[in-house]
Write an enzyme that holds these catalytic residues in place. Structure first.
Site, PDB file in Angstrom:
ATOM      1  N   HIS A   1     -81.470 -13.898  -8.923  1.00 59.44           N
ATOM      2  CA  HIS A   1     -80.249 -13.344  -8.623  1.00 59.44           C
ATOM      3  C   HIS A   1     -79.621 -12.423  -8.017  1.00 59.44           C
ATOM      4  CE1 HIS A   1     -76.162 -12.106 -10.593  1.00 59.44           C
ATOM      5  NE2 HIS A   1     -76.047 -14.030 -10.814  1.00 59.44           N
TER       6      HIS A   1
ATOM      7  N   HIS B   1     -72.360 -19.478  -5.758  1.00 63.43           N
ATOM      8  CA  HIS B   1     -71.451 -18.854  -7.028  1.00 63.43           C
ATOM      9  C   HIS B   1     -70.412 -18.591  -5.719  1.00 63.43           C
ATOM     10  CE1 HIS B   1     -71.733 -20.528 -11.406  1.00 63.43           C
ATOM     11  NE2 HIS B   1     -72.595 -21.049 -10.608  1.00 63.43           N
TER      12      HIS B   1
ATOM     13  N   GLU C   1     -67.813 -21.152 -17.768  1.00 65.44           N
ATOM     14  CA  GLU C   1     -67.484 -19.357 -17.878  1.00 65.44           C
ATOM     15  C   GLU C   1     -65.997 -19.595 -18.718  1.00 65.44           C
ATOM     16  OE1 GLU C   1     -69.174 -18.265 -14.469  1.00 65.44           O
ATOM     17  OE2 GLU C   1     -66.953 -17.816 -13.540  1.00 65.44           O
TER      18      GLU C   1
ATOM     19  N   GLU D   1     -76.065 -10.524  -6.960  1.00 69.41           N
ATOM     20  CA  GLU D   1     -74.558 -10.710  -6.543  1.00 69.41           C
ATOM     21  C   GLU D   1     -74.224  -9.894  -5.805  1.00 69.41           C
ATOM     22  OE1 GLU D   1     -71.979 -12.392  -8.665  1.00 69.41           O
ATOM     23  OE2 GLU D   1     -70.957 -10.987  -6.902  1.00 69.41           O
TER      24      GLU D   1
ATOM     25  N   GLU E   1     -71.556 -23.337  -7.381  1.00 71.89           N
ATOM     26  CA  GLU E   1     -70.085 -23.477  -7.779  1.00 71.89           C
ATOM     27  C   GLU E   1     -68.609 -24.337  -7.434  1.00 71.89           C
ATOM     28  OE1 GLU E   1     -68.763 -20.423 -11.366  1.00 71.89           O
ATOM     29  OE2 GLU E   1     -68.262 -19.667  -9.259  1.00 71.89           O
TER      30      GLU E   1
HETATM   31  C1  NOJ Z   1     -69.566 -14.953 -11.273  1.00 71.02           C
HETATM   32  C2  NOJ Z   1     -70.578 -16.300 -11.298  1.00 71.02           C
HETATM   33  O1  NOJ Z   1     -69.893 -17.049 -11.688  1.00 71.02           O
HETATM   34  C3  NOJ Z   1     -71.364 -16.562 -12.858  1.00 71.02           C
HETATM   35  O2  NOJ Z   1     -72.058 -17.362 -12.896  1.00 71.02           O
HETATM   36  C4  NOJ Z   1     -72.292 -15.057 -12.538  1.00 71.02           C
HETATM   37  O3  NOJ Z   1     -72.197 -14.819 -14.232  1.00 71.02           O
HETATM   38  C5  NOJ Z   1     -70.850 -13.732 -11.861  1.00 71.02           C
HETATM   39  N1  NOJ Z   1     -70.164 -14.426 -11.353  1.00 71.02           N
HETATM   40  C6  NOJ Z   1     -72.160 -12.410 -11.963  1.00 71.02           C
HETATM   41  O4  NOJ Z   1     -72.871 -12.424 -11.009  1.00 71.02           O
HETATM   42 CA    CA Z   2     -66.788 -18.233 -10.301  1.00 67.94          CA
END
Ligand code: NOJ
Ligand code: CA
Length: 686
Positions: A397, A467, A492, A399, A486
């Site tokens: 992952h 995403h 979510e 971010e 995404e």
């Molecule tokens: C947004 C993403 O759509 C989600 O799946 C993720 O958990 C969070 N960002 C943190 O990266």
């Molecule tokens: Ca998102």
């Protein structure tokens, strides 16, 4: 007499807005026809017909530049050629194995009749499932700066439209169903569940899907978005018309900067007599170039779990300072144990690396994450090797918190680490406003960033699930490591959105809109529908049977079983998630209507097992379909997972029945879906 006068007036009007020379190209089956002409002002114009009836009335084409006069008027046709094309190609993984790519192409070479003598080429392709066109600037020109692309799409009526606003920064809006003249994108500004949003005018994002009064289905999108800005469509209610509106850059004050010669992305219109044909259409991938990255056997489609939903529920957290860190070695091993016993091959671990204390709510987010340093309670190497022993791959992952320059700088180091550990997929994220300031998620600069990530990924044998991505435009044909993304309101939102989450109809719209562009990481599979005890004010607005159906309805080569282990343990419905495939030999859309319901059947590659998923909106519905997709010579063990008699997404969402079915291939099935419900069937070859 009255009629005659009316026809005469029409003829005069038509002559006024067109059409000196009319060049046409037809789809191989003759149903879709594109006409091209230069209108009386010298402007290029195209129109589209289906079965002889107008779909797009004469619509103008042109560009404005910062450093040159506009293109669009005073043009003439130098040359034109029509040629047929037909090929079959194989998807390494996908909704189907073999894709037929068959069309007739018209190339028009244009030149300005003024002293500039500038040239412009337009490529039109007529397919059986729609039409497409792109522009080519054929002459050498450094730094061509486009301030506007003026491609019109003139409609034939006030169609019913499924749309999201033309947001330059995010696609995570609910779909709206209105007449064309009722589209009001500006009313969608300032949504408090969005980390970033910019809706400058009354425009929609693509794919945008429509139904005409005659019952024809149209979807407008783009294909092969490469080194260019994403396209929204500006709404002109008075003239029932849309015009391309490219996402801009406030930093530079333009939309696109390129060195010519170059070709723009394709502008696409999928055309279908039945709505399911939109989903079956492969127009978008067909308009992309063949695979560029070669051997991709290092990636395998898979189901995966995650240290993920628990953060969205607030059970744990990404950061360590909170005192409830989710990504611990111990937690990861517990997930791996469960996954390995349940035919689930991947585990996503979010919050594994340092920096989450500063990931949102700060202006300066550069350098927060380095993508190689784990928190002290997470032993990355140990988790990876424990997973390997048990047949579960770790999904990395990253971010970026919308600091793409930091990510660009780290790509080699980050992917080299993954490569060394044998990790072959990563979920990326871009939450927040883009740094550098003045760029938007869907502008040319970010389009190029997302592409660099794919290219780097290919180099290091890394597949990308982005995403907060740029929209899918069929690039997965060229870069199969673009496995999923995404780019919609995912599951979510059900955990925390202040507007009550996704309504029951959400996926019945998504299937006919967002899903036409490519695979979706929707993350289905919530069984604890009421989210107890974590979220008192939220719930998932579907039944469990609907959640199961999503494994078939939604296509993605990675499909999450997103709920917590404790919600799956001992739940008999989990057998469907264990069994269901993720990679398909073929796909059939059995029935459906955007916003109401959809039923899809898919045959798993290698095994020949079939799976059917059906979902409905807030209305209960009886679905009837034939099982003529089954192999008549085969025997199947058939299991139906359906809503119980009194199931209901709001009052009674977790009640389902599981029934073995005795059915001969070809026989019809009738199944009741509860409000917000659905059903799933597995046909396992014996
Ligand atoms: C947004 C993403 O759509 C989600 O799946 C993720 O958990 C969070 N960002 C943190 O990266
Ligand atoms: Ca998102």
């Amino acid at each position: 007499m009255k009629n005659l006068i009316f026809i005469l007036i029409l003829l005069v009007l038509w002559a006024g807005c067109s059409i000196n020379e009319n060049i046409v190209v037809k789809s191989p089956n003759g149903k879709n026809l594109i006409s091209f002409a230069i209108d009386t002002t010298g402007t290029p114009a195209y129109s589209v017909k289906h079965n002889g009836k107008p779909v797009i009335t004469p619509s103008l084409m042109g560009f404005d530049f910062k450093n040159f006069p506009s293109t669009g008027a005073e043009m003439k046709i130098l040359n034109s050629q029509v040629s047929p094309f037909s090929e079959e190609w194989e998807m390494p993984w996908g909704e189907q194995r073999i894709v037929k790519n068959e069309y007739n192409e018209l190339v028009v070479n244009l030149v300005e009749v003024n002293e500039s003598g500038r040239k412009l080429n337009i490529y039109f392709r007529a397919y059986n499932d729609g039409v497409a066109f792109r522009y080519e600037f054929p002459e050498t020109q450094k730094d061509l700066i486009i301030t506007d692309e003026n491609t019109q799409f003139n409609l034939t009526g006030d169609h019913k439209v499924w749309w999201i606003p033309g947001d330059w920064d995010i696609y995570e809006h609910l779909y709206n169903t209105t007449k064309f003249t009722e589209i009001d994108a500006l009313s969608k500004r300032w949504h408090d569940a969005l980390a970033q949003s910019y809706i400058p005018e009354n425009a929609v994002n693509t794919p945008v899907t429509m139904k005409t009064e005659d019952g024809l289905y149209l979807s407008f999108h783009e294909a092969n978005l490469t080194d260019y800005a994403g396209m929204t469509l500006k709404i002109d209610k008075e003239n029932l018309s849309m015009t391309s509106e490219l996402v801009g850059s406030d930093r530079f004050g333009w939309k696109v900067k390129r060195d010519a010669p170059f070709k723009t992305p394709w502008r696409t219109i999928q055309i279908a007599e039945k709505p399911g044909e939109l989903i079956e259409s492969k127009l978008i991938v067909n308009l992309n170039e063949p695979d560029k990255i070669g051997d991709v056997s290092w990636f395998k489609p898979m189901k995966y779990m995650g240290i993920w939903w628990e953060m969205h529920l607030g059970k744990s957290s990404w950061d360590m300072a909170s005192g409830k860190h989710g990504a611990t070695t111990k937690n990861a091993k517990a997930f791996i144990d469960f996954a390995s016993q349940n035919n689930i091959k991947g585990l996503l671990v979010e919050g594994w690396n340092t920096g989450w204390e500063r990931w949102i709510g700060f202006e300066d987010r550069e350098g927060v994450f380095d993508f190689v340093t784990p928190y002290p309670d997470y032993d990355l190497e140990e988790v990876v090797s424990y997973g390997r022993e048990k047949g579960v791959d770790i999904i990395m992952h990253h971010e970026t918190s919308a600091a793409p320059r930091t990510y660009d700088q780290q790509l080699d180091t980050a992917y080299a680490l993954m490569n060394r550990l044998g990790i072959h997929s990563v979920k990326t994220g871009y939450v927040g406003k883009i740094i550098p300031k003045g760029e938007y998620h869907h502008g040319q600069w970010m389009v190029n960033h997302y592409r660099r990530v794919l290219e780097k990924g290919a180099e290091y044998k890394v597949a990308i699930n982005a995403h907060e991505p740029i929209k899918a435009t069929g690039i997965r044909r060229t870069y199969p490591n673009a496995i999923s993304r995404e780019g919609l309101r995912g599951q979510e939102f059900n955990a925390w959105s202040s507007d009550g989450g996704n309504p029951p109809e959400h996926l019945s719209i998504v299937a006919f809109t967002r899903m036409l562009s490519g695979p979706i990481d929707f993350t289905p599979g919530v069984f604890n529908i009421k989210l107890e005890p974590y979220k008192k004010d939220n719930q998932v607005n579907t039944t469990i049977a609907h959640q199961l159906a999503l494994y078939v309805v939604v296509y993605s080569p990675i499909q999450m079983a997103c709920d917590l282990v404790e919600n799956y343990e001992g739940n008999r419905a989990f057998q469907f998630i264990r069994d269901v495939g993720v990679d398909w030999e073929q796909t059939r859309v059995l029935e459906g209507e955007p916003g109401d319901f959809v039923i899809i059947a898919r045959e798993e590659r290698e095994t020949g097992n079939w799976f059917v998923g059906g979902i409905t909106d807030e209305n209960e519905r009886e679905a009837t379909f034939y099982t003529d997709f089954l192999d008549p010579a085969a025997k199947y063990a058939v299991t139906l997972y359906k809503d119980s008699e009194n199931a209901h997404w709001e009052y009674n969402p977790t009640e389902y029945d599981i029934e073995p079915l005795e059915i001969k291939p070809g026989e019809p099935l009738t199944i009741k879906m509860a409000p917000g419900g659905g059903f799933a069937i597995s046909f396992m070859k014996r």
